[in-house]
Every structure is written in structure tokens, then in C-alpha cells.
Scaffold this active site. Structure first.
Site, PDB file in Angstrom:
ATOM      1  N   THR A   1      14.032   7.039  84.987  1.00 34.97           N
ATOM      2  CA  THR A   1      12.883   6.831  84.116  1.00 34.97           C
ATOM      3  C   THR A   1      12.417   5.139  84.516  1.00 34.97           C
ATOM      4  OG1 THR A   1      14.129   7.691  82.475  1.00 34.97           O
ATOM      5  CG2 THR A   1      12.612   5.909  81.549  1.00 34.97           C
TER       6      THR A   1
ATOM      7  N   ALA B   1      10.245   9.555  81.662  1.00 32.00           N
ATOM      8  CA  ALA B   1      11.540   9.911  80.961  1.00 32.00           C
ATOM      9  C   ALA B   1      12.441  10.906  81.788  1.00 32.00           C
ATOM     10  CB  ALA B   1      11.157  10.843  79.660  1.00 32.00           C
ATOM     11  N   CYS B   2      13.714  10.638  82.090  1.00 33.32           N
ATOM     12  CA  CYS B   2      14.352  11.873  82.649  1.00 33.32           C
ATOM     13  C   CYS B   2      15.625  11.963  82.148  1.00 33.32           C
ATOM     14  CB  CYS B   2      14.837  10.986  83.998  1.00 33.32           C
ATOM     15  SG  CYS B   2      15.836   9.453  83.899  1.00 33.32           S
ATOM     16  N   PRO B   3      16.379  12.947  82.622  1.00 31.85           N
ATOM     17  CA  PRO B   3      17.457  13.456  81.657  1.00 31.85           C
ATOM     18  C   PRO B   3      18.463  12.634  81.301  1.00 31.85           C
ATOM     19  CG  PRO B   3      17.057  14.875  83.587  1.00 31.85           C
ATOM     20  CD  PRO B   3      16.410  13.732  83.831  1.00 31.85           C
TER      21      PRO B   3
ATOM     22  N   GLY C   1      18.171   9.145  81.750  1.00 31.06           N
ATOM     23  CA  GLY C   1      17.474   8.154  81.151  1.00 31.06           C
ATOM     24  C   GLY C   1      18.022   6.600  81.587  1.00 31.06           C
TER      25      GLY C   1
END
Lengths: 487, 150
Positions: free
Chosen positions: A16, A8-10, A12
Site C-alpha cells: 500500500t 490498498a493491499c491485502p 495493508g
């Protein structure tokens, strides 16, 4: 080895998926299996319960909070940023191999873990399975409160008689030499413990759904359910609502600067506000209105046959075990006591007998056919005997909250039977509560006990049937995953 | 309008910019010209604010500036190749392959799947090698489109 991972990344959008791909490549290269859940903007396939069960370790490559992290509570976890996963996935897989078989995350991070039975009993992965898992988590945390509070209250009746509830506040009057004072103390501590039933139930249902940020909204929603007298059914609603609201809020992507305070400040604040408002505003008034309508209706029923009235009140007592319907029936019975008329005393007896049925019936059913009940429910069967005998209907809440659709109708049937029989036998009671401890105050005690026993058997048989009919598919569903665990 | 992930006008195999902001602006102008981005400055601000959260340079000489922005109409890739390399904050040096990924603000997950597929390709050696060796923008566009097909 087999691993599961969440990335998960900021935004998305990029990391990710890059992290997911890199982890998959590295695992394949190392000869391992991995299933990755990408919590990004393109949606993701949620890891199946079986995948998580089988995994030797969990890799969390995330720069933002991992959703539903509670799933991995019993697993060794390796944590990293998405960038680390992209740049050095092989290293992470190596770490995961090392972590496999080590201490689970729970111990390492000192996170509250839903007790073992909660997760295990619900291996089904469908919506129904997840719902049951959420409810079971709430139930498993509420059982100690039911046991502690219920047994203290039962003890207070045993020591101090049924009038112990009228004893003065122990902060105003407490005489260490007086047994009555100790009984009053036990009663008041037990009542304090009971105040927690609905909030704890709601709080941990929410916790199971959306992790720690949902805990406060769940508790607050549960407290609001208590305040509007919505009972444990209101608590179920509050818990599910809180979990859903926080889970929805977690999906909103926020700047990294804010992400840090989301779980501790923003989510609890917004979640509590929304859930509290809904409970007070949407649920409060209708419940109050329904209660006064029901009360008015009961008061107008004077012409109804005694049998029918007994069955009706008995069913109401069992319906929500301390909730609004139960309260209306109970208040109706106690209100009549002051008139001292024969009918009023009969009604009181019917209501108390009916209220003793659910915990006793469930204790009986869980003893006779333990396979139909989860481990958490089996645990609560033992105190339920004493709680039922003491007319503490709340002893049945853990069972009813875990499986309301099957348990409540069965209990209503049994309690209605007892209510009707008690009226038919003309049993009377001068005390508003106390269970078997006030048996000396009961007119027709032997027939009264017969009425209760018949109701208990009816309710127990009904609940066993209901559990058997409904369970068939669930058992088939959980069988393969249990086999997998064993292998 | 062409709704494919990318096309030859969005590909610059000889990116002349030497710093990150100019490189992104140059590629973003191509996005505006093709109608994929409606507001250049808004888009650049959004890319920059994403860049501030965490540099998007990755090991192996790639930079992936990207954002979700209300100025974006459709998920799009603009690609630039730099002979000298441009610093995107990666630990191991400047990026020679720059992927500017533009995502619309409210894109649903089906919409975004193509970007997910692209992101997955970025960590494949074969994909990077093909782009490093490609000689003509149309071939690159064709290759990328084929790769990200569902």
C-alpha cells in the site's frame, strides 16, 4: 495535471505504501501533482472533496476493494494492482494522463451514479457535509418514487373520489369501460410505488456511505422500518446504520480467496442480518409500545380544548409524514368518523388540513427562495404542489429526509397552526382523505382553505428562516470549492 | 526491551540461505531471539500464507516477506542481504535485499506508521543503494532507524 490515487493491499503493511510512494515519485518526475490515499493499517488521510473535484483522473492501485469508491463516479479512472504501481508507476501516471478528459468511470463501468445534484450540493467536507451528502443521495433516488406514486394517487382521487381506496383489488375486478376501475388501478399502482419510499431512501443512503455492498442491507433495513411502522425517520436510521455496518465490515482484512466474495455475498449477508435484526428487535417493540401509549393518551384527552387538540394533531401529522406519530394522529381522526359526531368531523378536517401543509409549504418555500434548496429538492417542489393539494403528506419526505432537523420543526409549526385554526373555524369533513378533491364535503370550505393557507405560509416562512440561520457557515464553506471548480 | 523498528542483531549482511523459506526462517529466528516474535512456527506459517496470496518479490532485486501475526509483539524489520540472490517471485530475477516485516495482529495505526514509513523507503533508489553498500549491521540499523523517524 492533477491526480488522486488510492492504494490498498491485502495486509495493508507494505505494498500500500510502496505503491503510494512510487506513484508520488513518478508524478513528481512527470511534473504532475498527485494526492494519494493509503488504505492500509497505518490509517490514511481521506482524500478531500476538493482534491477529487480538481483531479483530472483517478488511479486505483489495489488488490482489495477500494473503500468508498462512489466518490470517483464522475472521474476517469485507471485501475492497476499495487505491484504494477510499484514496478511501473511512471506507466500508470502516463495512462492517467491519457485517461484524463475521457469518459468518466460511470459510463465505462456502467455503475449506478448518484445524480449530479447529490454530490454538488454538499461540498462541505466535515462530518455534517458528508452526512448531508449521504442523505441527499438517498433523497435524489426517492424523488421519482414520490412523484410517480404520489401523482398516480392524486389522479385516482381526481377520477374516482375519496372512496377509491375502498375499491376492490384490480386483480379481482377490473372493467376497462369504467372510469372508476382505472382510478382504482392508478391508486393501487401509486400505493405500490409508495411501498418503495422508505426502502429506497434507506438503500441509497447506505449506498452513498459504503458503496454497492451496502445497497442490500440498506434496502432490507428500510423494509424492516416499514414492517415495524417506523416511517421515513426509521428509514433514515436504517440507511445510516446499514452504511456504517458495511463500512465497518469492509475494514476487516480478509484472505484474498475470500476477498472476492466479500462485496457480493459476505457483506450484503452480514450487513442485512445485523441491520435487519437491529431494526426489528431494537426499534420494533419500542415503536409499537410508543404508538399504543400515544393512542391511549389521545383517547384520554377528551376534555382538552378544541384549539389545543387541533394544534396537537396537526403537529403530529407533520412530524414524520406517514411514520408512527403521523399514523397515530390519523388513525385517531379516522376512528372518530364512524361516530359521526360534530367534534369527530372537526378533528378529521383539522388532520387533513394539517397533512396538506408540509408539501405545499415546501413547494412554496422552494419556489420563493430556491437558493436555499438543492437542485434535487427544487425538482421535487413541482409535484409537491399537487401532492399537498391531494393530502399526500409524503410529498414532503424528500425535503424532510434531506434536512430533518430544520424541516420537521418548521412543518410541525405550520401544520399545528392549520390544525388549530381549522378547529377554531369549526370546519368539518366526512371523508378520511382526498385533499382539495373532497372540498365539496367540507363544512366551512372558505375558512378551511384560509386555515390551510395560513399554515402553509407559517411553515414556509419557518423553513426559510431555519435554512438561512443554519446555512450561513455551510455556504461559506462551500464557496471556495465552487470557486475552484469554476477555475 | 528495545522497541525500535530494528537493531543490529536483526541484520544479516551475509545471508547464506539460497531459497526463500530458509532465508525467511533464518531471519525469523533472529526475531525470536530478540523477543519480537513469540512463536516461530506460527509466524512462519503466517508469512507463508501471505506469500501464497501474491509473491512479495519486487523489481530491482528486493523481497519483502511480511505478515500481520498474533506471534508478533512489536512492529519489526529484520533485514538480510544475499550475495547470490534468492528467488522471491519477482519478474526480473532474484532478490538481494530481503526485508522481513513483522507486524502485530492488532496494532493500532500509530504503531503501524513506522512500517508505512519503511515501506515508502523501499521504493527509493537512495535507500536501496545505501543498504547494498553498507558494511556493518550497526550502521544499517542506525540508518534505517533515522530514515523511518516520524
Amino acid at each position: 495535471m492533477k491526480f488522486v490515487a488510492v492504494t490498498a493491499c491485502p495486509t495493508g503493511i507494505a505494498h500500500t505504501y510502496m505503491a503510494a510512494e512510487a506513484l508520488e515519485q513518478a508524478a513528481t518526475a512527470a511534473g504532475d501533482e498527485i494526492v494519494v490515499e493509503t488504505q492500509g493499517s497505518a490509517g490514511s488521510t481521506t482524500l478531500s472533496t476538493a482534491d477529487i473535484e480538481e483531479a483530472d483522473a483517478v488511479v486505483l492501485a489495489a488488490d482489495v476493494g477500494v473503500q468508498d469508491r462512489g466518490r470517483f463516479a464522475n472521474k476517469p479512472v485507471v485501475e492497476a494492482t499495487v505491484k504494477q504501481a510499484v514496478n511501473d508507476a511512471a506507466g500508470l501516471i502516463e495512462q492517467a494522463r491519457g485517461a484524463a478528459g475521457s469518459e468518466p468511470e460511470a459510463t465505462a463501468a456502467a455503475q449506478p451514479v448518484p445524480p449530479e445534484p447529490a454530490g454538488r450540493t454538499a461540498a462541505g467536507s466535515g462530518m455534517a457535509g458528508r452526512l448531508r451528502q449521504w442523505l441527499m443521495t438517498g433523497v435524489s433516488y426517492v424523488i421519482p418514487f414520490v412523484a410517480a406514486g404520489g401523482l398516480l394517487i392524486a389522479l385516482s382521487f381526481a377520477l374516482g373520489g375519496y372512496r377509491i381506496t375502498e375499491a376492490p383489488d384490480v386483480t379481482e375486478y377490473f372493467d376497462p369501460a369504467s372510469l372508476l376501475s382505472w382510478a382504482a388501478l392508478a391508486n393501487q399502482i401509486g400505493s405500490a410505488a409508495f411501498e418503495f419510499l422508505v426502502p429506497v431512501l434507506a438503500g441509497f443512503i447506505a449506498f452513498a456511505m459504503a458503496d454497492r455492498p451496502a445497497l442490500a442491507p440498506g434496502f432490507v433495513g428500510g423494509a424492516a422500518a416499514v414492517a415495524v411502522e417506523a416511517g421515513f425517520l426509521g428509514g433514515l436510521v436504517a440507511g445510516l446504520l446499514a452504511g456504517a455496518v458495511v463500512a465497518a465490515l469492509q475494514r476487516i482484512r480478509v484472505p484474498r480467496a475470500v476477498a472476492g466474495i466479500m462485496p457480493v455475498v459476505v457483506l450484503p449477508l452480514l450487513g442485512s442480518l445485523v441491520v435487519g435484526a437491529l431494526m426489528f428487535v431494537l426499534l420494533g417493540k419500542p415503536i409499537a409500545a410508543a404508538m399504543s401509549t400515544l393512542t391511549g393518551w389521545l383517547n384520554g384527552l377528551t376534555g382538552a380544548g378544541a384549539l389545543l387538540l387541533g394544534a396537537l394533531l396537526g403537529g403530529m401529522i407533520a412530524f414524520d409524514m406517514g411514520g408512527p406519530v403521523n399514523k397515530v394522529a390519523y388513525t385517531f381522526a379516522v376512528g372518530g368518523l364512524s361516530t359521526g359526531s360534530e367534534t369527530a368531523l372537526e378533528i378529521m378536517a383539522a388532520v387533513m388540513g394539517a397533512g396538506m401543509v408540509p408539501p405545499l409549504a415546501l413547494a412554496l418555500a422552494a419556489t420563493v427562495r430556491s437558493k436555499l434548496f438543492g437542485p434535487a429538492e427544487q425538482e421535487s417542489a413541482r409535484p409537491a404542489w399537487l401532492l399537498g393539494a391531494s393530502f399526500i403528506t409524503e410529498g414532503a419526505i424528500p425535503f424532510a429526509a434531506a434536512d430533518p432537523l430544520r424541516v420537521i420543526p418548521a412543518m410541525v409549526t405550520g401544520s399545528a397552526t392549520t390544525g388549530a385554526l381549522s378547529m377554531m373555524f369549526g370546519a368539518t369533513l366526512r371523508a378520511p382523505h382526498g385533499g382539495l378533491f373532497v372540498l365539496p364535503l367540507v363544512g366551512q370550505p372558505l375558512l378551511y382553505m384560509l386555515a390551510i393557507a395560513v399554515g402553509v405560509v407559517v411553515a414556509a416562512v419557518a423553513v426559510m428562516l431555519a435554512k438561512q440561520i443554519g446555512r450561513a457557515p455551510a455556504t461559506a464553506e462551500s464557496a471556495p470549492s465552487e470557486a475552484a471548480v469554476a477555475a | 526491551m528495545n522497541i525500535e523498528l530494528t537493531h543490529s542483531d536483526l541484520i544479516d549482511l551475509d545471508l547464506r540461505a539460497t531459497d526463500r523459506r530458509t532465508a525467511v526462517r533464518s531471519l525469523a529466528q533472529r526475531l525470536v531471539a530478540s523477543g519480537r516474535v513469540t512463536d516461530l512456527e506460527q509466524f512462519l506459517t503466517d508469512v507463508e500464507s501471505r506469500e501464497q496470496q501474491m509473491a512479495t518479490g519486487m523489481a530491482g532485486g528486493i523481497g519483502i516477506p511480511h505478515c500481520r501475526s498474533s506471534a508478533v509483539t512489536t512492529p519489526t524489520l529484520a533485514f538480510g542481504r544475499s550475495a547470490v540472490g534468492i528467488d522471491f517471485g519477482a519478474d526480473d530475477g532474484p532478490a538481494t535485499l530481503i526485508f522481513l516485516i513483522a507486524a502485530p495482529e492488532g496494532g493500532d495505526s500509530d504503531h503501524m506508521a513506522v512500517l508505512a514509513a519503511l515501506a515508502r523507503r523501499l521504493v527509493r533508489a537512495e535507500f536501496k543503494r545505501t543498504l547494498l553498500e553498507a558494511a556493518d549491521p550497526a550502521a544499517v540499523a542506525e540508518y534505517v532507524r533515522e530514515e523511518v523517524k516520524p
